[in-house]
Design an enzyme around this catalytic site. Structure first.
Site, PDB file in Angstrom:
ATOM      1  N   GLU A  76       0.845  -1.192   0.000  1.00 29.67           N
ATOM      2  CA  GLU A  76       0.000   0.000   0.000  1.00 29.67           C
ATOM      3  C   GLU A  76       0.883   1.246   0.000  1.00 29.67           C
ATOM      4  OE1 GLU A  76      -3.793  -1.637   2.655  1.00 29.67           O
ATOM      5  OE2 GLU A  76      -2.459  -0.104   3.485  1.00 29.67           O
ATOM      6  N   PRO A 114      -9.501   4.918   2.805  1.00 22.44           N
ATOM      7  CA  PRO A 114      -9.792   5.463   1.470  1.00 22.44           C
ATOM      8  C   PRO A 114      -8.937   4.794   0.396  1.00 22.44           C
ATOM      9  CG  PRO A 114      -8.336   6.954   2.639  1.00 22.44           C
ATOM     10  CD  PRO A 114      -8.644   5.832   3.597  1.00 22.44           C
ATOM     11  N   LYS A 115      -9.243   3.523   0.104  1.00 19.15           N
ATOM     12  CA  LYS A 115      -8.386   2.718  -0.757  1.00 19.15           C
ATOM     13  C   LYS A 115      -8.860   2.718  -2.204  1.00 19.15           C
ATOM     14  CE  LYS A 115      -6.771  -0.405   2.874  1.00 19.15           C
ATOM     15  NZ  LYS A 115      -6.410  -1.803   3.200  1.00 19.15           N
ATOM     16  N   LYS A 116      -7.883   2.815  -3.100  1.00 18.19           N
ATOM     17  CA  LYS A 116      -8.092   2.682  -4.540  1.00 18.19           C
ATOM     18  C   LYS A 116      -7.027   1.726  -5.086  1.00 18.19           C
ATOM     19  CE  LYS A 116      -8.857   6.397  -6.980  1.00 18.19           C
ATOM     20  NZ  LYS A 116      -8.762   7.764  -7.581  1.00 18.19           N
TER      21      LYS A 116
END
Length: 244
Positions: A76, A114-116
């Site tokens: 990440e 807030p993951k993309k």
């Protein structure tokens, strides 16, 4: 399938959930964290009330997670703003870019990360620790740090990783109106620091319309750390309901 089984299912699809039930344990979770000073006006534009920007500091981090129960092997990268809430210092999670779908789905559904989808990497290039983030085929961030140049006190390293993290959870109704709009607080408390180092560091950010990390420009590097840990994520709690 009985209604009660539907209610207690981890996620959809019911016969092949997107992610398994937690808690999730991370073994050899590795951090590269670079804290830098940025434009205060740009930072205040992206930090929601009632969080408060006291000093215009941002942390760019890359996390390498080679062994995570249930979720596997992934990396990440993202940005966190240094903030205050009711006098308590912490970090507001601005964005996270991840290369593993179960980690994205569980992070967004169970908590408020807030993951993309992105292409982060953390690796050693000769005598340099490198953290990078690409969005699609384009570069977004490149961070470099001298590899294990100086030991970093374990308590200082632990404090950097375990300070409170604030996140925004937003879910719409089916007509598009807000259904959930909450500020969440979480904190890592179950952690073992296995190694920690500091060293010289640099950070480059590249403009991208859909991964706007460069909107918070690097004005001055404040600190850099490289930390190796075993840990478990703590649960989130609602600290502010925007719809109440």
């Amino acid at each position: 399938m009985r209604a009660e089984d539907v209610v207690h299912a981890t996620s959809t699809p019911l016969d092949a959930p997107a992610f398994p039930r937690g808690p999730y344990w991370f073994t050899d979770r590795e951090y590269l964290r670079i804290t830098y000073r940025t434009d205060p006006r740009a930072l205040e534009k992206v930090v929601p009330e009632p969080l408060r920007v006291v000093e215009p500091l941002v942390c760019y981090e890359v996390m390498r997670m080679p062994d995570t129960t249930g979720l596997g092997d992934y990396t990440e990268s993202g940005q966190l703003a240094v903030v205050e809430f009711d006098g308590v210092a912490g970090e507001y999670n601005l964005s996270m870019y991840v290369d593993n779908f179960p980690a994205i789905a569980s992070g967004r559904d169970i908590s408020a990360y807030p993951k993309k989808v992105g292409k982060p990497r953390l690796f050693v290039d000769s005598d340099t620790l490198v953290g990078s983030l690409d969005f699609g085929s384009l570069p977004v961030a490149r961070a470099t740090m001298g590899y294990k140049h100086a030991p970093l006190d374990a308590d200082e390293a632990r404090q950097g990783v375990t300070q409170p993290t604030f996140m925004l959870k937003k879910l719409p109704n089916y007509d598009g109106t807000p259904r959930i709009c909450e500020l969440i607080r979480s904190q890592i408390t179950d952690i073992t620091v296995k190694g920690s180092w500091s060293g010289p560091a640099r950070l480059q950010l590249f403009a991208h319309a859909l991964a706007p990390l460069a909107d918070l420009p690097v004005l001055e590097i404040v600190s850099a750390s490289h930390v190796l840990t075993d840990l478990r994520l703590g649960p989130g709690e609602v600290i502010h309901d925007y719809l109440a």
